[in-house]
Design a protein around this motif. Structure first.
Motif, mmCIF file in Angstrom:
data_model
loop_
_atom_site.group_PDB
_atom_site.id
_atom_site.type_symbol
_atom_site.label_atom_id
_atom_site.label_comp_id
_atom_site.label_asym_id
_atom_site.label_seq_id
_atom_site.Cartn_x
_atom_site.Cartn_y
_atom_site.Cartn_z
ATOM 1 N N MET A 164 33.825 -6.960 23.740
ATOM 2 C CA MET A 164 32.778 -7.286 22.701
ATOM 3 C C MET A 164 31.904 -8.333 23.467
ATOM 4 O O MET A 164 32.054 -8.981 24.088
ATOM 5 C CB MET A 164 33.499 -8.158 21.507
ATOM 6 C CG MET A 164 34.182 -7.284 20.759
ATOM 7 S SD MET A 164 33.240 -6.361 19.808
ATOM 8 C CE MET A 164 34.283 -4.916 19.241
ATOM 9 N N PHE A 193 29.348 -7.005 13.486
ATOM 10 C CA PHE A 193 29.897 -6.400 14.743
ATOM 11 C C PHE A 193 28.987 -5.054 14.607
ATOM 12 O O PHE A 193 28.725 -4.433 13.540
ATOM 13 C CB PHE A 193 31.326 -5.982 14.616
ATOM 14 C CG PHE A 193 32.170 -7.302 14.780
ATOM 15 C CD1 PHE A 193 32.606 -7.643 16.120
ATOM 16 C CD2 PHE A 193 32.642 -7.758 13.612
ATOM 17 C CE1 PHE A 193 33.551 -8.635 16.170
ATOM 18 C CE2 PHE A 193 33.355 -9.082 13.756
ATOM 19 C CZ PHE A 193 34.048 -9.404 15.199
ATOM 20 N N GLU A 249 30.211 -3.686 20.592
ATOM 21 C CA GLU A 249 31.252 -3.069 21.514
ATOM 22 C C GLU A 249 30.680 -2.477 22.500
ATOM 23 O O GLU A 249 29.703 -1.757 22.409
ATOM 24 C CB GLU A 249 31.914 -1.951 20.502
ATOM 25 C CG GLU A 249 32.992 -0.857 21.355
ATOM 26 C CD GLU A 249 32.820 0.284 20.933
ATOM 27 O OE1 GLU A 249 33.199 1.487 21.789
ATOM 28 O OE2 GLU A 249 32.514 0.711 19.886
#
Length: 341
Positions: A164, A193, A249
């Motif tokens: 991350m 995210f 990600e």
């Protein structure tokens, strides 16, 4: 990098049928992209620390690789190393997908491939429990693949695993965050995210990652579904940099991390599996030419995360050719020389 949710193990195809099928597939893919075959360009080289091995002259050595940037670079490094060692090298790099390269190696139609320990463990060898310890992972795949006629050489420090990342400008805004354990201390609205669809649903992906770090997917006091955006892999980097989310990600050796100044959070609870790269040899090849394994053992320690991010960046961001980038790096490290200089 290839990441597959499939944990099935496939059986090698017939020797000649496999070679013909893979080469045909490669030719179609290259033609469709308007590219030249990977064999069309290998820079001339002179000896450096790699010198011709006894018994290599006139011996064919086939190198294969997958088709994404990092694999193209590693494939060209292998081609240059094999050429400097005195072999007649056939370059079968730039094959689409992981399975064709694996099948070529298993059948003996290829002699060497740079492969990732995590890919072999989870995808080829059918293991369901991931291993985050890098040495343990290498030893595990080494021990299992011996029975398949493959020998894993010295692993590189580079570990192209999941991570991350956060844009550098947001680090201070988020309290100086550096580790993934600190995600739980952030306000819910800051736990946003950007992930790809596969990572969002895979059994070793988003949900178990959040659970490892004390966060529940979908919970009002955890990570609500509205806090998670699904993107194509390449778009995650720019979306994270643009502030569409706080955490994206990424893969740890991607050149866009440096280009966009994205900061990788430390996986302090060791959730992500190890994906160190190592040369994998058709065992009969190195039994006949053990010096080849020793040459790759000299190259591996130089391949760090930082080095691969720089090399990948030259291709993906600067637009340089993988063969040229690999050639320049091999000269810089003294493995080969430029015969024209």
């Amino acid at each position: 990098m290839y990441r597959s949710s499939s944990l099935t193990r496939r059986t090698p195809l017939g020797r000649w049928g496999l070679a013909a099928g893979v080469l045909a597939l490669s030719a179609v893919a290259l033609t469709g992209c308007g590219l030249q075959p990977s064999t069309s360009y290998v820079p001339a080289l002179g000896p450096g620390s790699i010198t011709p091995l006894d018994g290599a002259e006139g011996v064919e050595l086939t190198v294969t690789s997958k088709s994404f940037t990092e694999q193209l670079l590693l494939g060209k490094i292998a081609v240059l190393a094999g050429t400097a060692a005195g072999f007649d090298v056939t370059d079968l790099s730039n094959l689409p997908g992981s399975q064709p390269t694996r099948e070529l190696l298993l059948s003996g139609q290829a002699d060497v491939l740079w492969e990732y320990t995590g890919t072999a463990w989870l995808t080829y060898l059918g293991q369901e429990e991931s291993i985050s310890d890098q040495d343990e992972m290498w030893q595990a795949v080494h021990d299992l693949d011996i029975d398949n006629g493959l020998t894993w050489g010295t692993p590189a420090p580079m570990n192209n695993t999941f991570a991350m990342a956060v844009r550098s400008e947001a680090v201070v805004e988020l309290g100086g965050i550096t580790t993934m354990s600190e995600l739980a201390a952030l306000p819910v609205e800051d736990r946003t995210f950007c992930v790809e669809a596969e990572f969002n649903s895979r059994p070793d992906g988003m949900n178990p990652m959040l659970a490892r770090y004390g966060l529940e997917r979908g919970a009002a006091d955890g990570v609500p579904d509205s806090n998670i955006g699904i993107y194509d892999t390449g778009a995650i980097y720019s979306a994270t940099d643009d502030g569409a989310c706080n955490f994206g990600e990424v893969f740890t050796t991607d050149g866009r991390l440096d280009a966009l100044d994205l900061i990788v959070l430390v996986d302090d609870l060791a959730f992500f599996p190890a994906y160190n790269v190592a040369p994998v040899f058709f065992t009969e090849t190195i039994e006949a030419h053990p010096g080849l394994e020793e040459i790759f053992a000299e190259i591996s320690p130089k391949l760090t995360d930082e080095v691969l991010r720089g090399l990948n960046r030259q291709v993906d961001v600067d637009g340089d050719e993988p063969a040229d980038v690999a050639y320049a790096w091999m000269i810089e490290e003294g493995f080969i020389t430029d015969p024209t200089s």
